[in-house]
Motif scaffolding. Structure first.
Motif, PDB file in Angstrom:
ATOM      1  N   THR A 223     -30.482  24.651   0.706  1.00 25.70           N
ATOM      2  CA  THR A 223     -31.079  23.306   0.619  1.00 25.70           C
ATOM      3  C   THR A 223     -32.440  23.189   1.323  1.00 25.70           C
ATOM      4  O   THR A 223     -33.316  22.491   0.814  1.00 25.70           O
ATOM      5  CB  THR A 223     -30.109  22.219   1.128  1.00 25.70           C
ATOM      6  OG1 THR A 223     -29.575  22.653   2.378  1.00 25.70           O
ATOM      7  CG2 THR A 223     -29.006  21.929   0.126  1.00 25.70           C
ATOM      8  N   PRO A 224     -32.688  23.878   2.437  1.00 24.85           N
ATOM      9  CA  PRO A 224     -34.053  23.771   3.011  1.00 24.85           C
ATOM     10  C   PRO A 224     -35.108  24.328   2.047  1.00 24.85           C
ATOM     11  O   PRO A 224     -36.196  23.761   1.934  1.00 24.85           O
ATOM     12  CB  PRO A 224     -33.976  24.624   4.286  1.00 24.85           C
ATOM     13  CG  PRO A 224     -32.537  24.669   4.630  1.00 24.85           C
ATOM     14  CD  PRO A 224     -31.802  24.648   3.334  1.00 24.85           C
ATOM     15  N   THR A 225     -34.755  25.423   1.355  1.00 26.25           N
ATOM     16  CA  THR A 225     -35.698  25.999   0.389  1.00 26.25           C
ATOM     17  C   THR A 225     -35.862  25.070  -0.811  1.00 26.25           C
ATOM     18  O   THR A 225     -36.969  24.898  -1.329  1.00 26.25           O
ATOM     19  CB  THR A 225     -35.190  27.379  -0.078  1.00 26.25           C
ATOM     20  OG1 THR A 225     -34.706  28.088   1.031  1.00 26.25           O
ATOM     21  CG2 THR A 225     -36.268  28.164  -0.778  1.00 26.25           C
ATOM     22  N   ILE A 226     -34.752  24.465  -1.222  1.00 22.34           N
ATOM     23  CA  ILE A 226     -34.826  23.507  -2.342  1.00 22.34           C
ATOM     24  C   ILE A 226     -35.743  22.340  -1.951  1.00 22.34           C
ATOM     25  O   ILE A 226     -36.578  21.901  -2.737  1.00 22.34           O
ATOM     26  CB  ILE A 226     -33.411  22.996  -2.730  1.00 22.34           C
ATOM     27  CG1 ILE A 226     -32.590  24.157  -3.311  1.00 22.34           C
ATOM     28  CG2 ILE A 226     -33.502  21.846  -3.739  1.00 22.34           C
ATOM     29  CD1 ILE A 226     -31.128  23.820  -3.557  1.00 22.34           C
ATOM     30  N   LEU A 227     -35.597  21.875  -0.722  1.00 21.24           N
ATOM     31  CA  LEU A 227     -36.442  20.766  -0.257  1.00 21.24           C
ATOM     32  C   LEU A 227     -37.924  21.158  -0.317  1.00 21.24           C
ATOM     33  O   LEU A 227     -38.754  20.401  -0.827  1.00 21.24           O
ATOM     34  CB  LEU A 227     -36.061  20.388   1.177  1.00 21.24           C
ATOM     35  CG  LEU A 227     -36.996  19.375   1.849  1.00 21.24           C
ATOM     36  CD1 LEU A 227     -36.882  18.013   1.183  1.00 21.24           C
ATOM     37  CD2 LEU A 227     -36.693  19.245   3.348  1.00 21.24           C
ATOM     38  N   PHE A 228     -38.219  22.354   0.179  1.00 18.93           N
ATOM     39  CA  PHE A 228     -39.613  22.801   0.173  1.00 18.93           C
ATOM     40  C   PHE A 228     -40.161  22.845  -1.264  1.00 18.93           C
ATOM     41  O   PHE A 228     -41.236  22.318  -1.562  1.00 18.93           O
ATOM     42  CB  PHE A 228     -39.711  24.192   0.819  1.00 18.93           C
ATOM     43  CG  PHE A 228     -41.093  24.774   0.756  1.00 18.93           C
ATOM     44  CD1 PHE A 228     -42.077  24.368   1.644  1.00 18.93           C
ATOM     45  CD2 PHE A 228     -41.421  25.719  -0.211  1.00 18.93           C
ATOM     46  CE1 PHE A 228     -43.352  24.891   1.569  1.00 18.93           C
ATOM     47  CE2 PHE A 228     -42.695  26.244  -0.294  1.00 18.93           C
ATOM     48  CZ  PHE A 228     -43.670  25.831   0.592  1.00 18.93           C
ATOM     49  N   ASN A 229     -39.379  23.470  -2.153  1.00 22.54           N
ATOM     50  CA  ASN A 229     -39.833  23.585  -3.550  1.00 22.54           C
ATOM     51  C   ASN A 229     -39.932  22.217  -4.227  1.00 22.54           C
ATOM     52  O   ASN A 229     -40.813  21.988  -5.050  1.00 22.54           O
ATOM     53  CB  ASN A 229     -38.902  24.489  -4.355  1.00 22.54           C
ATOM     54  CG  ASN A 229     -39.300  25.951  -4.212  1.00 22.54           C
ATOM     55  OD1 ASN A 229     -40.456  26.255  -3.925  1.00 22.54           O
ATOM     56  ND2 ASN A 229     -38.359  26.845  -4.405  1.00 22.54           N
ATOM     57  N   LEU A 230     -39.019  21.326  -3.860  1.00 21.33           N
ATOM     58  CA  LEU A 230     -39.031  19.974  -4.433  1.00 21.33           C
ATOM     59  C   LEU A 230     -40.338  19.260  -4.078  1.00 21.33           C
ATOM     60  O   LEU A 230     -40.990  18.654  -4.939  1.00 21.33           O
ATOM     61  CB  LEU A 230     -37.825  19.196  -3.912  1.00 21.33           C
ATOM     62  CG  LEU A 230     -37.650  17.760  -4.354  1.00 21.33           C
ATOM     63  CD1 LEU A 230     -37.540  17.666  -5.860  1.00 21.33           C
ATOM     64  CD2 LEU A 230     -36.404  17.152  -3.719  1.00 21.33           C
ATOM     65  N   SER A 234     -43.244  18.511  -6.815  1.00 22.19           N
ATOM     66  CA  SER A 234     -43.600  17.116  -7.115  1.00 22.19           C
ATOM     67  C   SER A 234     -45.109  16.911  -6.957  1.00 22.19           C
ATOM     68  O   SER A 234     -45.729  16.194  -7.745  1.00 22.19           O
ATOM     69  CB  SER A 234     -42.804  16.147  -6.239  1.00 22.19           C
ATOM     70  OG  SER A 234     -43.100  16.390  -4.883  1.00 22.19           O
ATOM     71  N   ILE A 235     -45.696  17.575  -5.967  1.00 20.92           N
ATOM     72  CA  ILE A 235     -47.152  17.446  -5.788  1.00 20.92           C
ATOM     73  C   ILE A 235     -47.869  18.008  -7.018  1.00 20.92           C
ATOM     74  O   ILE A 235     -48.801  17.399  -7.556  1.00 20.92           O
ATOM     75  CB  ILE A 235     -47.598  18.159  -4.484  1.00 20.92           C
ATOM     76  CG1 ILE A 235     -47.057  17.397  -3.280  1.00 20.92           C
ATOM     77  CG2 ILE A 235     -49.115  18.256  -4.411  1.00 20.92           C
ATOM     78  CD1 ILE A 235     -47.222  18.098  -1.945  1.00 20.92           C
ATOM     79  N   ALA A 289     -45.788   8.610  -1.154  1.00 29.76           N
ATOM     80  CA  ALA A 289     -44.565   7.801  -1.102  1.00 29.76           C
ATOM     81  C   ALA A 289     -43.369   8.619  -1.577  1.00 29.76           C
ATOM     82  O   ALA A 289     -42.292   8.600  -0.951  1.00 29.76           O
ATOM     83  CB  ALA A 289     -44.724   6.551  -1.965  1.00 29.76           C
ATOM     84  N   PHE A 290     -43.574   9.385  -2.656  1.00 33.74           N
ATOM     85  CA  PHE A 290     -42.486  10.204  -3.188  1.00 33.74           C
ATOM     86  C   PHE A 290     -42.087  11.273  -2.164  1.00 33.74           C
ATOM     87  O   PHE A 290     -40.900  11.491  -1.909  1.00 33.74           O
ATOM     88  CB  PHE A 290     -42.924  10.862  -4.499  1.00 33.74           C
ATOM     89  CG  PHE A 290     -41.825  11.622  -5.184  1.00 33.74           C
ATOM     90  CD1 PHE A 290     -40.889  10.969  -5.957  1.00 33.74           C
ATOM     91  CD2 PHE A 290     -41.723  13.000  -5.037  1.00 33.74           C
ATOM     92  CE1 PHE A 290     -39.866  11.665  -6.582  1.00 33.74           C
ATOM     93  CE2 PHE A 290     -40.721  13.706  -5.645  1.00 33.74           C
ATOM     94  CZ  PHE A 290     -39.785  13.044  -6.423  1.00 33.74           C
ATOM     95  N   THR A 291     -43.097  11.891  -1.555  1.00 33.76           N
ATOM     96  CA  THR A 291     -42.813  12.951  -0.577  1.00 33.76           C
ATOM     97  C   THR A 291     -42.067  12.394   0.628  1.00 33.76           C
ATOM     98  O   THR A 291     -41.089  12.994   1.103  1.00 33.76           O
ATOM     99  CB  THR A 291     -44.142  13.608  -0.121  1.00 33.76           C
ATOM    100  OG1 THR A 291     -44.856  14.004  -1.272  1.00 33.76           O
ATOM    101  CG2 THR A 291     -43.896  14.813   0.754  1.00 33.76           C
ATOM    102  N   VAL A 292     -42.502  11.257   1.121  1.00 32.75           N
ATOM    103  CA  VAL A 292     -41.834  10.634   2.279  1.00 32.75           C
ATOM    104  C   VAL A 292     -40.391  10.284   1.922  1.00 32.75           C
ATOM    105  O   VAL A 292     -39.457  10.540   2.697  1.00 32.75           O
ATOM    106  CB  VAL A 292     -42.617   9.380   2.752  1.00 32.75           C
ATOM    107  CG1 VAL A 292     -41.804   8.578   3.756  1.00 32.75           C
ATOM    108  CG2 VAL A 292     -43.953   9.797   3.363  1.00 32.75           C
ATOM    109  N   ALA A 293     -40.206   9.749   0.701  1.00 34.54           N
ATOM    110  CA  ALA A 293     -38.844   9.387   0.268  1.00 34.54           C
ATOM    111  C   ALA A 293     -37.958  10.632   0.216  1.00 34.54           C
ATOM    112  O   ALA A 293     -36.803  10.606   0.662  1.00 34.54           O
ATOM    113  CB  ALA A 293     -38.896   8.709  -1.104  1.00 34.54           C
ATOM    114  N   SER A 297     -34.750  11.332   2.551  1.00 32.04           N
ATOM    115  CA  SER A 297     -33.428  11.569   1.952  1.00 32.04           C
ATOM    116  C   SER A 297     -32.866  12.924   2.383  1.00 32.04           C
ATOM    117  O   SER A 297     -31.666  13.144   2.358  1.00 32.04           O
ATOM    118  CB  SER A 297     -33.520  11.495   0.431  1.00 32.04           C
ATOM    119  OG  SER A 297     -34.133  12.666  -0.072  1.00 32.04           O
ATOM    120  N   SER A 298     -33.758  13.829   2.778  1.00 31.06           N
ATOM    121  CA  SER A 298     -33.304  15.191   3.101  1.00 31.06           C
ATOM    122  C   SER A 298     -32.335  15.196   4.280  1.00 31.06           C
ATOM    123  O   SER A 298     -31.542  16.109   4.432  1.00 31.06           O
ATOM    124  CB  SER A 298     -34.504  16.089   3.394  1.00 31.06           C
ATOM    125  OG  SER A 298     -35.089  15.708   4.624  1.00 31.06           O
TER     126      SER A 298
END
Lengths: 309, 459
Positions: A223-230, A234-235, A289-293, A297-298
């Motif tokens: 999940t930490p890697t998924i978060l990074f890739n997410l 998104s950017i 805003a998307f990144t902060v959200a 959520s992470s």
């Protein structure tokens, strides 16, 4: 006292060495820092100032208009179309690219014998310039003689117009960009290789099958890697530009007219650099805003190990 | 010598490197001089007279910068034109930069805004007005008068396209006319029972021919009858062929909401639908080379410009084809002139006189004429065409010359790119049947008016 006398010069030597090393360090990073400040921070600040002006790039005297550019954007139908297209693209592109890159990484890790070949094969498209790959995709997507529709025809499916169809053009662009998920794939692969094999051995001993190992071990630990890739995906997704610029020019019927294209047109084709700067900042706010959200959520779904979530 | 003491530390090495780099940079920035060796008597210490060869202060060499869009097979031709210029003008050299057509706006605009524009800039006439309006170009009226250039030397529509707001901003290198000719595959004509010596001359005949020439196998189109390739830029040709207006001569009033424009759009929709609809027809994109639908025989007729003769000769020399004036409906003009390529002098050029020499060479003089002749295409300068060797070998020459005389001069506007974007959407709305031709025209005219009023209100 004697002890101090003995240690004193050594401390001095160490401090001097550290200072010299620090100086060398600063010297080596100076070009990068200077480049970042001049070529990134400078334009970022300039675009923020310009976003409050009516600025035509050929005329060196911007006129202050306050928030008029933002108000104009929000009332502009074409801005809303571009925003809708960008959100559609982002909503489909992010989960697809993450899922595909992750699954491919898992598969390649399992097929360890041939993984070197697959690693290269999957990563290679991401370093191919978009201009080159886009032209290849135009041929692949051609409804008349393209490979994709010919392949679909073999199984009895009448393929759509893809890039020439207002309905299918966006999915076609998404498909085209999924070809270059190599970056995320490599990060996932590195993350998978970091998971200690003892965990899987222990799971085997406990009787977990492959499916359970994947869902209860691999996914949580990744999940930490998924978060990074997410965040990274998104950017990239919000700023989609090149593929549409080259293949469709935003058409047909504005179906692939994304926000970055809208910004480009206003800045360079319509000479409204002030307005384009304002829309760029709106895009930045959306991405932020998307990144902060996502980061907020992470806390609920990212597992950092050691009992800390 | 104590070598240990003399060893080069990292700091010394870095310092030396920085000093060397700075010295080299400063040296590179210095003016280049043409060596003219003269003998000079120099008094040296102890009053000993020596004769020494030194490099005297010569006239500095001028290196002109030129930005152009002539890539591909045209690049070596351009290089030859510039080499010839340098050979004829001692002390003048040209540094050309090829600016890709699809990214020209960002390259040119940012350079102009940064005060880094070249000495001579190639600019399409349709895109010239914003530069002129914002004083990013130097007007050339005085220089034109000094050389004695007359308007009659150039085709009328090309001459008009080089002026805006009462001033002249450049000279044309290419023609803006003969850019919308009907190219047709003569073998396909014969195969379909059509007479290749009588190509369609009206919209009605063209629609009929397109339907006759269309070849389908099941759902698959084997040969398109007519590839209209209609885009925002070519839209104006259909308006000219139907004698329809779109903008007042001064550019201040949008006039496109008229019956002629509606008929033009309706005809485009008819031709498209008759061949399978917008999505199918759009698959026949003009990709150039082997992929080009006309050159590969996958389209029997197409609208193309005068540049296509050279491209066909290079890429498909065996193709059996001919060309004709674009078919008319109820207009007298066969096409619209929305932009010859001009050479202009951006504001801030350091070498105006030399840049003007180059501009003349690439347009009115032999440099421009030879460059176009080598591509089998006409020049906007009539004298070049009258003596052109192409006229003796090219059977299409009469068609080209007729087209140049049958081209309507269009009003120039600083909003051309914005209008073009609106026309793209308008064409797609109608061709994809999202709205009728009349509705699409009404919408486009309203959008154009809105943009136009907003723009002029700020001036």
């Amino acid at each position: 006292m004697a002890r101090l006398t003995a240690i004193g010069p050594r401390v001095h030597r160490v401090t001097s060495l550290r200072r010299r090393e620090a100086m060398m360090g600063f010297l080596f990073v100076t070009p990068v820092v200077l480049g970042f400040v001049i070529f990134n921070i400078g334009p970022i600040i300039a675009s923020l100032v310009l976003s409050f002006t009516d600025y035509n790039i050929l005329n060196p005297s911007p006129r202050w208009v306050g928030l008029d550019n933002v108000r104009k954007a929000l009332g502009e139908p074409l801005f809303r179309t571009a925003l809708g297209n960008t959100l559609y693209y982002t909503a489909l592109r992010i989960p697809l690219s993450i899922a595909i890159a992750f699954v491919l990484a898992v598969m390649v890790k399992r097929a360890s014998l041939s993984s070197r070949f697959y690693r290269s094969a999957i990563y290679l498209p991401s370093i191919v310039p978009t201009v080159g790959s886009a032209i290849v995709w135009v041929v692949i997507f051609n409804p008349q003689y393209g490979l994709l529709n010919r392949a679909l025809g073999l199984i009895g499916i009448h393929g759509p117009g893809w890039l020439t169809s207002p309905v299918w053009a966006k999915p076609a662009i998404i498909l085209m960009n999924l070809w270059s998920i190599g970056g995320s794939f490599v990060i996932f692969l590195a993350g998978l290789q970091d998971i200690p094999s003892e965990y899987y051995e222990a799971a085997c001993v406990d009787g977990a099958n492959a499916w359970n190992q994947f869902w209860r071990l691999t996914v949580p630990l990744m999940t930490p890697t998924i978060l990074f890739n997410l965040v990274m995906e998104s950017i990239y997704a919000f700023q989609v530009f090149e593929a549409a610029f080259i293949t469709t020019g935003g058409g047909p019927l504005r179906a692939t007219y994304f926000l970055a294209l809208y910004i480009y047109d206003n800045a360079f084709r319509f000479l409204s650099m002030g307005y384009a700067s304002a829309v760029s900042w709106l895009l930045f706010v959306m991405i932020m805003a998307f990144t902060v959200a996502v980061l907020r959520s992470s806390e609920r779904w990212v597992f950092y190990g050691g009992g800390e979530q | 010598m104590d070598l240990a003491r003399e060893r080069v530390t990292r700091r010394v090495l870095l310092r030396t490197l920085v000093c060397t780099a700075a010295g080299a940079s400063l040296g590179a920035c210095g003016p280049k001089t043409t060596p003219q060796v003269v003998k000079e008597t120099q008094v040296v210490r102890e009053t000993i007279e020596v004769v020494k060869e030194v490099t005297a202060a010569p006239a500095p060499e001028v290196k002109l910068t030129l930005w152009h869009h002539w890539g591909g097979t045209r690049e070596p031709l351009m290089k030859k034109a510039l080499d010839d210029f340098a050979a004829r003008n001692q002390g003048l050299t040209v540094e050309p930069t090829l600016i890709p057509w699809d990214r020209k706006e960002e390259a040119v605009l940012t350079a102009v805004a940064a005060g880094q524009a070249p000495d001579v800039l190639m600019l399409n006439a349709a895109e010239m007005p914003p530069y002129a309006l914002n004083k990013a170009l130097n007007p050339i009226d005085d220089m034109v008068a000094q050389v004695g250039i007359q308007a009659e030397e150039v085709y009328e529509s090309d001459w008009k396209a080089s002026s805006y707001a009462g001033k002249q901003w450049g000279l044309p290198q290419t023609v803006g006319g003969a850019a919308f000719l009907l190219f047709f595959n003569t073998a396909s004509f014969v195969g379909a029972g059509l007479d290749p010596t009588k190509p369609p001359a009206t919209w009605g005949e063209t629609l009929e021919a397109a339907t006759t020439l269309l070849k389908k196998e099941g759902d698959e189109i084997k040969q398109l009858g007519l590839l209209t390739g209609v885009t925002s830029w070519s839209w104006l040709n259909f308006l000219a062929e139907n004698d329809a207006a779109w903008l007042s001569p001064d550019g201040r009033e949008v006039q496109m909401d008229n019956q002629g424009a509606v008929e033009a759009l309706e005809w485009i929709v008819h031709v498209t639908d008759a061949q399978g609809g917008a999505e199918r027809v759009a698959a026949f994109t003009s990709a150039g080379g082997d992929a080009d639908p006309f050159m590969s025989g996958r389209a029997a007729m197409t609208y193309q410009g005068v540049w296509q003769y050279y491209i066909i000769k290079t890429n498909a020399p065996e193709l059996e084809y001919s060309s004709a004036l674009a078919p008319l409906n109820r207009g007298k003009w066969h096409e619209a002139n929305y932009g010859p390529h001009l050479y202009t002098l951006p504001a801030g050029t350091k070498h105006t006189a030399e840049a003007w020499k180059l501009l003349l060479w690439l347009t009115r003089e032999a440099g421009g004429c030879d460059f176009l002749t080598a591509q089998l295409r006409p020049s906007p300068w009539k004298a070049c065409n009258e003596n052109s060797p192409v006229s003796k070998v090219a059977d299409y020459w009469p068609v080209v010359l007729s087209a140049l005389d049958a081209t309507r001069a269009e009003p120039l506007t600083p909003l051309f790119n914005r209008f073009a974007s609106i026309w793209d959407e308008m064409l797609e709305k109608a061709m994809h049947h999202q709205s009728t031709a009349a509705e699409a025209i009404k919408w486009a005219a309203a959008e154009m008016s809105r943009a136009n009023e907003e723009f002029w209100a700020k001036q």
